[in-house]
Design a protein around this motif. Structure first.
Motif, PDB file in Angstrom:
ATOM      1  N   ASP A 121      -8.496   2.084  -1.902  1.00 20.64           N
ATOM      2  CA  ASP A 121      -7.235   1.504  -2.356  1.00 20.64           C
ATOM      3  C   ASP A 121      -6.763   2.162  -3.647  1.00 20.64           C
ATOM      4  OD1 ASP A 121      -6.846  -0.752  -0.427  1.00 20.64           O
ATOM      5  OD2 ASP A 121      -8.794  -1.368  -1.226  1.00 20.64           O
ATOM      6  N   SER A 147       0.026  -1.316   2.187  1.00 17.67           N
ATOM      7  CA  SER A 147      -1.208  -1.967   2.616  1.00 17.67           C
ATOM      8  C   SER A 147      -1.003  -2.800   3.879  1.00 17.67           C
ATOM      9  CB  SER A 147      -1.781  -2.829   1.492  1.00 17.67           C
ATOM     10  OG  SER A 147      -0.883  -3.881   1.140  1.00 17.67           O
ATOM     11  N   LEU A 148       0.126  -3.472   3.993  1.00 16.17           N
ATOM     12  CA  LEU A 148       0.350  -4.303   5.181  1.00 16.17           C
ATOM     13  C   LEU A 148       0.536  -3.443   6.425  1.00 16.17           C
ATOM     14  CD1 LEU A 148       2.629  -7.167   3.794  1.00 16.17           C
ATOM     15  CD2 LEU A 148       0.142  -7.055   3.996  1.00 16.17           C
ATOM     16  N   LYS A 201      -2.859  -2.126   7.292  1.00 12.50           N
ATOM     17  CA  LYS A 201      -3.726  -3.173   7.844  1.00 12.50           C
ATOM     18  C   LYS A 201      -3.490  -3.294   9.351  1.00 12.50           C
ATOM     19  CE  LYS A 201      -4.865  -8.085   7.310  1.00 12.50           C
ATOM     20  NZ  LYS A 201      -4.549  -9.338   6.570  1.00 12.50           N
ATOM     21  N   LYS A 202      -2.209  -3.269   9.736  1.00 13.51           N
ATOM     22  CA  LYS A 202      -1.861  -3.338  11.156  1.00 13.51           C
ATOM     23  C   LYS A 202      -2.294  -2.066  11.881  1.00 13.51           C
ATOM     24  CE  LYS A 202       2.188  -6.268  10.283  1.00 13.51           C
ATOM     25  NZ  LYS A 202       3.672  -6.329  10.318  1.00 13.51           N
ATOM     26  N   SER A 211       0.835  -6.872  -1.940  1.00 13.96           N
ATOM     27  CA  SER A 211      -0.105  -5.940  -1.321  1.00 13.96           C
ATOM     28  C   SER A 211      -1.424  -6.656  -1.055  1.00 13.96           C
ATOM     29  CB  SER A 211      -0.337  -4.722  -2.218  1.00 13.96           C
ATOM     30  OG  SER A 211      -1.019  -5.101  -3.404  1.00 13.96           O
ATOM     31  N   GLU A 212      -2.265  -6.023  -0.238  1.00 14.47           N
ATOM     32  CA  GLU A 212      -3.603  -6.529   0.038  1.00 14.47           C
ATOM     33  C   GLU A 212      -4.621  -5.427  -0.201  1.00 14.47           C
ATOM     34  OE1 GLU A 212      -4.277  -8.404   3.769  1.00 14.47           O
ATOM     35  OE2 GLU A 212      -2.389  -9.535   3.721  1.00 14.47           O
ATOM     36  N   THR A 213      -5.782  -5.805  -0.673  1.00 13.74           N
ATOM     37  CA  THR A 213      -6.892  -4.864  -0.825  1.00 13.74           C
ATOM     38  C   THR A 213      -7.579  -4.710   0.527  1.00 13.74           C
ATOM     39  OG1 THR A 213      -7.237  -5.481  -3.141  1.00 13.74           O
ATOM     40  CG2 THR A 213      -9.065  -4.403  -1.997  1.00 13.74           C
ATOM     41  N   LEU A 214      -7.648  -3.488   1.019  1.00 11.14           N
ATOM     42  CA  LEU A 214      -8.197  -3.242   2.349  1.00 11.14           C
ATOM     43  C   LEU A 214      -9.582  -2.600   2.317  1.00 11.14           C
ATOM     44  CD1 LEU A 214      -5.024  -1.856   4.190  1.00 11.14           C
ATOM     45  CD2 LEU A 214      -5.800  -4.227   3.992  1.00 11.14           C
ATOM     46  N   ALA A 223      -6.021  -1.936  12.481  1.00  9.63           N
ATOM     47  CA  ALA A 223      -6.403  -2.885  13.530  1.00  9.63           C
ATOM     48  C   ALA A 223      -6.073  -2.333  14.913  1.00  9.63           C
ATOM     49  CB  ALA A 223      -5.698  -4.222  13.300  1.00  9.63           C
TER      50      ALA A 223
END
Length: 347
Positions: A152, A127-128, A131-132, A162-165, A135
């Motif tokens: 996700d 996820s990270l 995310k990058k 982790s992050e929810t995107l 972007a």
């Protein structure tokens, strides 16, 4: 002049259908519905359930406007959603793009834009990175990344950060499907089934398109080269993002085998899976085979004999070949390219 064998003997639905590996899972579910298809941690999923989930994925994708000519990217390790994506995405008419989980965000951003991705499925482990990548992709000229729909994935076997995107997770997405959905056969076997990227160091990744006929043909050739019987137990040490697992995601379905999923590739996990599930086949680069050869002897105790192993990606050292023989493994050396659906020559 037309000869007698060309007159009034045209193609029709009774005598011709496009070659596609999607028919493999349909047959597996019809003939062996209760045969085990996927193992992942405590999950045990049969072919009927797997087929149903693939159709749900296709239906859910079509409901959000995905169809022929659209790209669905996935950033996944060797987990059940990755197996399902190999069938569910092309069942919707879309093209599957398995992203290399080892690449940096810049390379992934390029692929998202170059491949014109409409949807991306993301495992929590990545996820990270994604995310990058998203972007960066949104900042590139003529980018469509702002419209990418993010889905996700949740996996109990991943316990890291982790992050929810996205706005929806995979199981919720499948739940939105039409239960009576009838998936799409390709109109032509030349129709694209997936998009892969080479990842050289001399420039941007280069895109390679596979068609349904090629994927089906190479999947069958894997069976022939290995004399693969019904219901093999295949261990996923080879990344499915690499030439679609050398087409073995489709090969295993053709033989109604078992996909033993593996998030982490290390000697302990591999030997444990081999012993617990009585693995019969696996593929890997020389470095992974070398991990097994050089592993602690205690890990090797009780390993099944006669496991068929396939090696490619680099020239296998003589010491590794000798070590594999001592383990009692049956090693096959193949050579191929992303452009040849993986294995193309065998030693």
């Amino acid at each position: 002049m037309t000869n007698i064998f060309e007159a009034n003997l045209n193609k029709n639905p009774a005598n011709h259908t496009p070659m596609t590996p999607l028919s493999f899972i349909e047959r597996a579910a019809q003939v062996y519905p209760h045969q085990l298809a996927i193992i992942h941690g405590n999950l045990r999923q049969d072919w009927a359930t797997t087929y149903s989930r693939c159709k749900k994925l296709a239906s859910a994708l079509q409901k959000i406007g995905i169809g022929i000519g659209d790209t669905v990217a996935v950033m996944l390790p060797n987990t059940p959603p990755m197996v399902e994506a190999h069938f569910g995405v092309p069942m919707s008419g879309a093209v599957l793009n398995c992203l290399n989980t080892r690449l940096d965000p810049e390379a992934i951003a390029f692929m998202l834009n170059h491949g014109e991705s409409r949807v991306v499925l993301i495992d929590p482990e990545f996820s990270l990175t994604m995310k990058k990548a998203l972007a960066i992709a949104k900042q590139q000229p003529d980018s469509r990344a702002e419209q990418i729909i993010v889905i996700d994935i949740e996996d109990d076997l991943y316990d890291g950060y982790s992050e929810t995107l996205g706005k929806i997770n995979y199981e919720e997405f499948l739940a939105s499907a039409d239960p009576s959905f009838d998936w799409l056969m390709p109109n032509d076997e030349w129709q694209a089934i997936c998009l892969n990227y080479t990842s050289g160091t001399t420039g941007n990744p280069k895109g390679v398109v596979y068609h349904h006929r090629g994927a089906a043909t190479n999947a069958i050739s894997n069976i022939l080269e290995w004399d693969m019987p019904r219901h093999p137990v295949y261990l996923w040490t080879l990344p499915m993002f690499h030439c679609n697992g050398w087409c073995f995601a489709w090969t295993v379905a053709a033989r109604a085998g078992v996909n033993v999923c593996l998030r982490r590739v290390d000697a302990k996990n591999i030997f444990a899976a081999m012993k617990e599930h009585q693995v019969t086949h696996y593929c890997a680069a020389p470095i992974v085979h070398g991990l097994l050869v050089n592993a602690d002897d205690s890990l090797k105790e009780g390993v099944p004999q006669g496991v068929k192993a396939m090696v490619a990606g680099a020239a296998p050292p003589a010491s590794m070949i000798e070590g594999m023989e001592k383990l009692g493994f049956d090693l096959t050396h193949v050579y191929g390219l992303t452009e040849t659906y993986g294995p193309a020559a065998v030693c």
